[in-house]
Design an enzyme around this catalytic site. Structure first.
Site, short mmCIF file in Angstrom:
data_model
loop_
_atom_site.label_atom_id
_atom_site.label_comp_id
_atom_site.label_asym_id
_atom_site.label_seq_id
_atom_site.Cartn_x
_atom_site.Cartn_y
_atom_site.Cartn_z
N HIS A 89 0.85 -1.19 0.00
CA HIS A 89 0.00 0.00 0.00
C HIS A 89 0.88 1.24 0.00
O HIS A 89 1.79 1.35 0.83
CB HIS A 89 -0.90 0.02 1.25
N ASP A 176 -15.65 2.81 7.03
CA ASP A 176 -14.53 3.68 6.66
C ASP A 176 -14.96 4.63 5.55
O ASP A 176 -14.61 5.81 5.57
CB ASP A 176 -13.33 2.85 6.20
N ARG A 183 -14.82 12.98 7.26
CA ARG A 183 -13.52 13.60 7.60
C ARG A 183 -13.10 14.60 6.53
O ARG A 183 -12.55 15.66 6.82
CB ARG A 183 -12.44 12.51 7.72
N SER A 198 -8.19 3.76 8.90
CA SER A 198 -8.77 3.74 7.56
C SER A 198 -7.96 2.82 6.62
O SER A 198 -8.53 1.99 5.91
CB SER A 198 -8.80 5.18 7.04
N LYS A 202 -8.92 -1.67 5.68
CA LYS A 202 -9.19 -2.16 4.32
C LYS A 202 -8.28 -3.33 3.96
O LYS A 202 -8.68 -4.27 3.28
CB LYS A 202 -9.06 -1.00 3.32
N1 URA Z 1 -5.90 6.84 2.68
C1 URA Z 1 -6.92 6.17 3.24
O1 URA Z 1 -7.38 5.15 2.76
N2 URA Z 1 -7.46 6.70 4.38
C2 URA Z 1 -6.99 7.82 4.96
O2 URA Z 1 -7.52 8.21 5.98
C3 URA Z 1 -5.92 8.49 4.35
C4 URA Z 1 -5.38 7.97 3.19
#
Ligand code: URA
Length: 455
Positions: A89, A176, A183, A198, A202
């Protein structure tokens, strides 16, 4: 268990940690609509200022993961019973097309190394927002390519090519998705526990067992300074490990664009050049090398996460060999066709018709190419999104013809812009003037992108 939401907000506002039950109540209540946005907004702002303990961050992550579908790869098909499920990621940056090259490269280790380490890469990707591009947008410039796969198609892609490229769907971590939208409009994005929850939720829901984080640091990164990038890297690794994954983070520089090409279709092209080891010219090969080396670095790290007994030198040699002998390219092509790409996808890859050259205003040495300004120029021409609902133009972008450290003569082309019309150039010219600094004296440029690692 039932709680009074305003009491929970107050508790966080006053700097106390919420219990597991309280966090469960808040996250699930928000996900099912029983707690309104305005109360969650107040709680998010309290978290923003007061932070969370590591136990709270883990529980938040767990609750977000549990809010939707969860993937269990080994149960999907007998052919997936064995093997290592690995993913990477990136926190995102300008020209970051690493996933496109990395997935087939890592998969190639599974098919070709002497140990034939069975690596499987179920890569879950997002769309780009702002100047940080998204893998989904890049791959969607390939005609016919489908990232919304059913279980059968995922298994087929994983078995055939060693990897599958998936877009995040509505059912993965819906809490999320809802929290992130809130947010985004309440100035609570830049919170360490909220970012960590967050991202990790995932990966956890996607059934990843080994995760490498590429935490970008620099002018076009989420984290602009080293200390905050390091703190984020530590938080991602700690929560992932507590969630049962093997995890490592590499902090990499995002001060200049990554590679030579920027823009969705252009980035697919550069990925193909690297995977085929065939470049249109020597200058592009030279400018793409730091990107290629970073991909090899990450592929080795991912294989070592899965099996630390493997030889680092052997893996590195296999990676370079598989980029030179066509194995990584073969898997890329195989994956494209198992995920629906049309046979003429390469010829269909559209580039914008108007080419405008940005010339050097004087003799000198390229001192800096600031990726932030280039990223903003990309948004101006719709290579990136200003708002999440914006549509992007996959065909536009920039071809960098120089890099920091190069000497340059007045009138040399520094950047080739692929545009829809000449008026777009007027929109972006100032961004390039800001981005590219030319110095009188030669500068020593540090090409190494890797700054640090967190284990
Ligand atoms: N990427 C994400 O998936 N979530 C965040 O809060 C910030 C970057």
């Amino acid at each position: 268990m039932n709680f009074i939401v305003s009491e929970l907000i107050k508790k966080k506002r006053d700097g106390f940690a919420l219990s597991d039950d309280e966090l469960h109540f808040l996250v699930q209540g928000f996900a099912d609509g029983s707690i309104p946005d305005y109360q969650i907004t107040a709680w998010l702002m309290a978290v923003f200022f007061k932070g969370m303990t590591s136990a709270e961050t883990l529980k938040l992550t767990y609750e977000m993961k549990n809010s939707g579908e969860q993937l269990h790869w080994r149960n999907l098909d007998p052919k997936l019973k064995t093997g290592f499920f690995v993913d990477k990621h990136s926190t995102g940056g300008v020209g970051d097309k690493v996933s496109l090259i990395l997935a087939p490269l890592v998969a190639s280790l599974g098919f070709t190394t002497p140990s034939k380490i069975p690596l499987k890469i179920p890569m879950m990707s997002g769309r780009g927002l702002g100047f940080t591009g998204g893998t989904v947008d890049k791959l969607q410039s390939i005609s016919g390519f489908n990232m919304f796969l059913n279980d059968h198609e995922k298994v087929h892609a994983l078995v055939e090519s060693g990897y599958c490229m998936m877009a995040q769907n509505e059912s993965l971590c819906p809490a999320d998705r809802k929290l992130y939208s809130l947010r985004d409009v309440t100035a609570t994005i830049e919170s360490l526990p909220l970012i960590t929850g967050s991202i990790v939720s995932k990966k956890w829901a996607a059934g990843v067992e080994n995760i490498l984080y590429d935490v970008k640091c620099g002018s076009a990164a989420f984290m602009t300074d080293f200390e905050s990038a390091k703190t984020l890297a530590e938080s991602l690794v700690a929560v992932s490990k507590n969630a049962g994954m093997k995890a490592k983070a590499i902090i990499t520089r995002m001060d200049e664009p990554l590679g030579a090409l920027i823009g969705n279709a252009l980035e697919v092209k550069e990925s193909v050049y690297i995977l085929k080891n065939e470049f249109p010219n020597e200058n592009m090969r030279r400018l793409a090398m730091p990107l290629r080396d970073l991909c090899v670095d990450f592929a080795v790290e991912m294989a070592l996460l899965a099996d630390p007994t493997l030889s680092q030198t052997g893996l590195r040699e296999s990676c370079y060999a598989n980029l030179e002998n066509g194995h990584a390219w073969e898997l890329f092509e195989k994956n494209l066709f198992t995920q629906g790409a049309t046979s003429d996808w390469w010829n269909q890859l559209e580039l914008a018709p108007i080419l405008v050259e940005l010339k050097a205003p004087r003799d000198g040495y390229i001192q800096k190419i600031d990726s932030r300004h280039i990223g903003i120029a990309g948004i101006e021409i719709k290579a990136g999104r200003r708002k999440s609902e914006d549509t992007i133009d996959a065909a536009v972008g920039f071809e960098m013809l120089c890099a920091p450290g190069d000497s340059i003569k007045k009138g040399d082309t520094m950047v080739l812009c692929h545009l829809r019309d000449k008026a777009q150039f007027d929109l972006i010219q100032d961004n390039f003037i800001e981005a590219i600094t030319i110095a009188d004296k030669p500068i020593k440029h540090h090409a190494n992108l890797r700054l640090a690692e967190v284990t």
